[in-house]
Every structure is written in structure tokens, then in C-alpha cells.
Write a protein that holds these residues in place. Structure first.
Motif, PDB file in Angstrom:
ATOM      1  N   GLY A 124       0.844  -1.241   0.057  1.00 52.16           N
ATOM      2  CA  GLY A 124      -0.116  -0.108   0.149  1.00 52.16           C
ATOM      3  C   GLY A 124       0.682   1.296   0.026  1.00 52.16           C
ATOM      4  N   THR A 125       2.009   1.244   0.779  1.00 53.73           N
ATOM      5  CA  THR A 125       2.827   2.499   0.891  1.00 53.73           C
ATOM      6  C   THR A 125       3.517   2.542  -0.447  1.00 53.73           C
ATOM      7  OG1 THR A 125       3.668   1.934   3.126  1.00 53.73           O
ATOM      8  CG2 THR A 125       4.975   3.029   1.975  1.00 53.73           C
ATOM      9  N   THR A 126       3.988   1.717  -1.325  1.00 52.72           N
ATOM     10  CA  THR A 126       4.466   2.048  -2.607  1.00 52.72           C
ATOM     11  C   THR A 126       3.293   2.259  -3.648  1.00 52.72           C
ATOM     12  OG1 THR A 126       6.242   0.499  -2.391  1.00 52.72           O
ATOM     13  CG2 THR A 126       5.656   0.873  -4.650  1.00 52.72           C
ATOM     14  N   LEU A 127       2.248   1.737  -3.757  1.00 54.28           N
ATOM     15  CA  LEU A 127       1.224   2.077  -4.522  1.00 54.28           C
ATOM     16  C   LEU A 127       0.763   3.555  -4.208  1.00 54.28           C
ATOM     17  CD1 LEU A 127      -0.692   0.538  -6.343  1.00 54.28           C
ATOM     18  CD2 LEU A 127      -2.369   0.417  -4.327  1.00 54.28           C
ATOM     19  N   THR A 128       0.743   4.040  -3.047  1.00 54.02           N
ATOM     20  CA  THR A 128       0.506   5.502  -2.618  1.00 54.02           C
ATOM     21  C   THR A 128       1.889   6.273  -3.146  1.00 54.02           C
ATOM     22  OG1 THR A 128      -0.878   4.926  -0.608  1.00 54.02           O
ATOM     23  CG2 THR A 128       0.047   7.057  -0.894  1.00 54.02           C
ATOM     24  N   GLN A 129       2.771   5.796  -3.146  1.00 52.71           N
ATOM     25  CA  GLN A 129       4.014   6.622  -3.542  1.00 52.71           C
ATOM     26  C   GLN A 129       4.051   7.013  -5.177  1.00 52.71           C
ATOM     27  OE1 GLN A 129       7.328   4.578  -1.946  1.00 52.71           O
ATOM     28  NE2 GLN A 129       7.696   5.920  -0.256  1.00 52.71           N
ATOM     29  N   ILE A 130       3.464   5.805  -5.686  1.00 51.49           N
ATOM     30  CA  ILE A 130       3.357   5.849  -7.278  1.00 51.49           C
ATOM     31  C   ILE A 130       2.273   6.657  -7.694  1.00 51.49           C
ATOM     32  CG2 ILE A 130       2.825   4.455  -9.374  1.00 51.49           C
ATOM     33  CD1 ILE A 130       4.330   2.099  -8.127  1.00 51.49           C
ATOM     34  N   ILE A 131       1.168   6.832  -7.124  1.00 52.09           N
ATOM     35  CA  ILE A 131      -0.024   7.362  -7.394  1.00 52.09           C
ATOM     36  C   ILE A 131      -0.401   8.954  -7.134  1.00 52.09           C
ATOM     37  CG2 ILE A 131      -2.808   7.175  -7.634  1.00 52.09           C
ATOM     38  CD1 ILE A 131      -2.530   4.334  -7.572  1.00 52.09           C
ATOM     39  N   THR A 132       0.308   9.061  -5.777  1.00 51.52           N
ATOM     40  CA  THR A 132      -0.218  10.470  -5.329  1.00 51.52           C
ATOM     41  C   THR A 132       0.743  11.558  -6.119  1.00 51.52           C
ATOM     42  OG1 THR A 132       1.666  10.264  -3.690  1.00 51.52           O
ATOM     43  CG2 THR A 132      -0.748   9.850  -3.022  1.00 51.52           C
ATOM     44  N   PRO A 133       1.661  11.276  -6.898  1.00 53.48           N
ATOM     45  CA  PRO A 133       2.246  12.411  -7.698  1.00 53.48           C
ATOM     46  C   PRO A 133       1.219  12.921  -8.916  1.00 53.48           C
ATOM     47  CG  PRO A 133       4.111  11.103  -7.058  1.00 53.48           C
ATOM     48  CD  PRO A 133       2.655  10.273  -6.928  1.00 53.48           C
ATOM     49  N   MET A 134       0.319  12.054  -9.194  1.00 49.19           N
ATOM     50  CA  MET A 134      -0.585  12.380 -10.027  1.00 49.19           C
ATOM     51  C   MET A 134      -1.605  13.265  -9.597  1.00 49.19           C
ATOM     52  SD  MET A 134      -1.308   8.356 -11.474  1.00 49.19           S
ATOM     53  CE  MET A 134       0.063   7.366 -11.572  1.00 49.19           C
ATOM     54  N   GLY A 135      -1.797  13.739  -8.233  1.00 49.11           N
ATOM     55  CA  GLY A 135      -2.531  14.799  -7.791  1.00 49.11           C
ATOM     56  C   GLY A 135      -3.858  13.907  -7.206  1.00 49.11           C
ATOM     57  N   ILE A 136      -3.689  12.575  -6.899  1.00 51.39           N
ATOM     58  CA  ILE A 136      -4.702  11.796  -6.343  1.00 51.39           C
ATOM     59  C   ILE A 136      -4.345  11.386  -4.945  1.00 51.39           C
ATOM     60  CG2 ILE A 136      -5.808   9.360  -6.396  1.00 51.39           C
ATOM     61  CD1 ILE A 136      -4.959   9.408  -9.287  1.00 51.39           C
ATOM     62  N   LYS A 137      -5.501  11.789  -3.987  1.00 52.17           N
ATOM     63  CA  LYS A 137      -5.187  11.593  -2.630  1.00 52.17           C
ATOM     64  C   LYS A 137      -5.198  10.062  -2.136  1.00 52.17           C
ATOM     65  CE  LYS A 137      -7.456  16.119  -1.790  1.00 52.17           C
ATOM     66  NZ  LYS A 137      -6.174  16.706  -1.354  1.00 52.17           N
TER      67      LYS A 137
END
Length: 267
Positions: free
Chosen positions: A45-58
Motif C-alpha cells: 500500500g505504501t508503494t502504491l501511494t508513492q506511485i499514484i499520489t504525484p498524479m494529484g490523487i489523494k
């Protein structure tokens, strides 16, 4: 990562996130299909968040999307120590595997053998609608479908005709390549052309972010219709130029290993 490469990364992300509203669940499907499609592959979950949040997704939106994908049978989640890990279900892997050849085909070869299916109202219409769920078929109108490969057997309620020489009128081009698809492809090509060459010192998670966005946008275009001969496309179609640019960038952003994505960044 240097300040210069950080600016380049952020500018590239901005180009790709400005194209359309991003559906988070669909982004996650693209991400797993590109990076973690093999049985046993999993992403924390941590890595998934690191990949996706730079797209502006919370992060909250990621959790909601994962819940939806678990409910729909795409994703399974479990605990590994104190962390959550996520992976494709067998159903999710089958769905991803089925479309992978169309998404990642660098030089697709259009089929030479085609056939038409024509239905009458009633049971034939039902059979045609079921047949259109198969990836090799494109709807021409309410009662007609165009398919590639050998004509199927056992469709007694349909008129089936094998063809090898096709003439494509403008109205069929417009149906196969609707204006919104043409515009989406052109917009993606312009965005990809505005991306600077990726810096060699990008972190693995940043490579994953860029790859996911590129694959996601291209997937939405590539899966809109089967591979068709060049003669089918209108002059405004930029699909092949877009395909070439997609793979030029993906070659500069080689798929990171899952182990490298899960490793903490070096100091």
C-alpha cells in the motif's frame, strides 16, 4: 534526484494529468497490468501511494478505489507484517493478459481475413449482441458486426459472409474512429511530444508513475477498437504516430523491478 530532474518529472506529470479526469480504479488497473501481472507479484500500500499520489490523487481516493476493485474481483489485499499488500486476482490477471497484446503491440499486423455478421430482429439480435462482447468484433450498426479471422460456425441465426477485399466509406470510418477518440489520441500525442527526455536518475517509483500514466492513456485509446488496416483510418487519425511516441518513452522508462519499488530510497 537532482533539482533539475525533479522539475522535469513534475512537468511531465503535469502534461499527462491535464489530459482528462483520472479514474483512480482504472489507474490502478493500468499500474498492475504494467508492473505486477505475473502470479505472485504484489505491491504494498505504501508503494502504491508513492506511485499514484504525484498524479494529484489523494490516499483516501486510492483506498476507495482499492475497495471497489476488491468488490469487483480484480484485486486481493492482505497483510504482510504491519503493511498491506495488494495483488491481482486470477480474474484480474486474465483480464489484464487478454488485452496486453493490443496495448503493447509495437507493430501490429492487421488481419487479412474478415467476415460480416448480419442479424434479423429477435433471436439473431441477441446472438449478435453476445458475439460483440468478443474482442475481434466491431459493431457496424445495430444489426451488423465486422470481425476478423475465420468466420465462426454455429451461428445459424445470423447471416455470415467471409470477405477479403473491404471498401471503407466515410460513415464507417466515422463510426470506427469517432471524433472524441481522434481528439483524445491527438491530445495524448501532443502531451507526449511535450515531455522532455526522462532523466536517468529518476527513482524507481517515479519511473513507475510516468510509465503508469503513459500506459493508462494509451490503453484507453488502443482498446477502443481492434487493429485495423491503415485504409480504415481517416486522415485525422494520429494513432500510429502516438504509438511510436509511447514506445519511445517507455523504452526510456524501463519497467522497474518490484523489489526496487519496495526498497526505501537511498539517503
Amino acid at each position: 534526484m537532482t533539482a533539475l530532474s525533479s522539475q522535469t518529472f513534475e512537468a511531465s506529470i503535469a502534461q499527462l494529468t491535464d489530459l482528462q479526469n483520472l479514474r483512480v480504479w482504472s489507474i490502478i488497473v493500468s499500474l498492475f497490468g504494467d508492473l505486477a501481472q505475473i502470479p505472485g507479484d504484489q505491491i504494498s500500500g505504501t508503494t502504491l501511494t508513492q506511485i499514484i499520489t504525484p498524479m494529484g490523487i489523494k490516499p483516501e481516493a486510492i483506498r476507495v478505489a482499492l475497495h471497489r476493485l476488491r468488490k469487483d474481483g480484480w484485486i486481493e489485499s492482505t497483510r504482510s507484517g504491519r503493511a498491506s499488500v495488494h495483488y491481482l486476482t486470477e480474474f484480474g490477471r486474465k483480464q489484464s493478459t487478454a488485452v496486453t497484446p493490443r496495448i503493447y503491440a509495437r507493430t501490429p499486423q492487421p488481419p487479412e481475413l474478415w467476415h460480416l455478421l448480419i442479424a434479423e430482429d429477435g433471436s439473431g439480435q441477441t446472438v449478435l449482441e453476445e458475439t460483440l462482447l468478443l474482442p475481434q468484433y466491431t459493431q457496424v450498426n445495430r444489426r451488423t458486426a465486422l470481425g476478423y479471422g475465420p468466420a465462426p460456425k454455429g451461428l445459424d441465426d445470423l447471416f455470415v459472409a467471409s470477405v477479403s477485399d473491404l471498401s471503407v466509406p466515410g460513415w464507417l470510418q466515422a463510426r470506427l474512429f469517432p471524433q472524441d477518440l481522434i481528439e483524445a489520441c491527438q491530445s495524448l500525442l501532443e502531451a507526449l511530444n511535450n515531455i522532455a527526455p526522462p532523466e536517468p536518475d529518476l527513482a524507481p517509483v517515479q519511473v513507475a508513475t510516468l510509465r503508469t500514466l503513459i500506459v493508462h492513456h494509451w490503453r484507453r485509446i488502443a482498446l477502443r477498437h481492434p487493429v485495423l488496416p491503415v485504409s480504415f483510418a481517416p486522415d485525422a487519425w494520429a494513432g500510429e504516430a502516438c504509438r511510436a511516441r509511447v514506445f519511445e518513452l517507455l523504452d526510456r522508462l524501463p519497467q522497474p523491478q518490484l523489489q526496487a519499488l519496495e526498497s526505501p530510497p537511498s539517503a
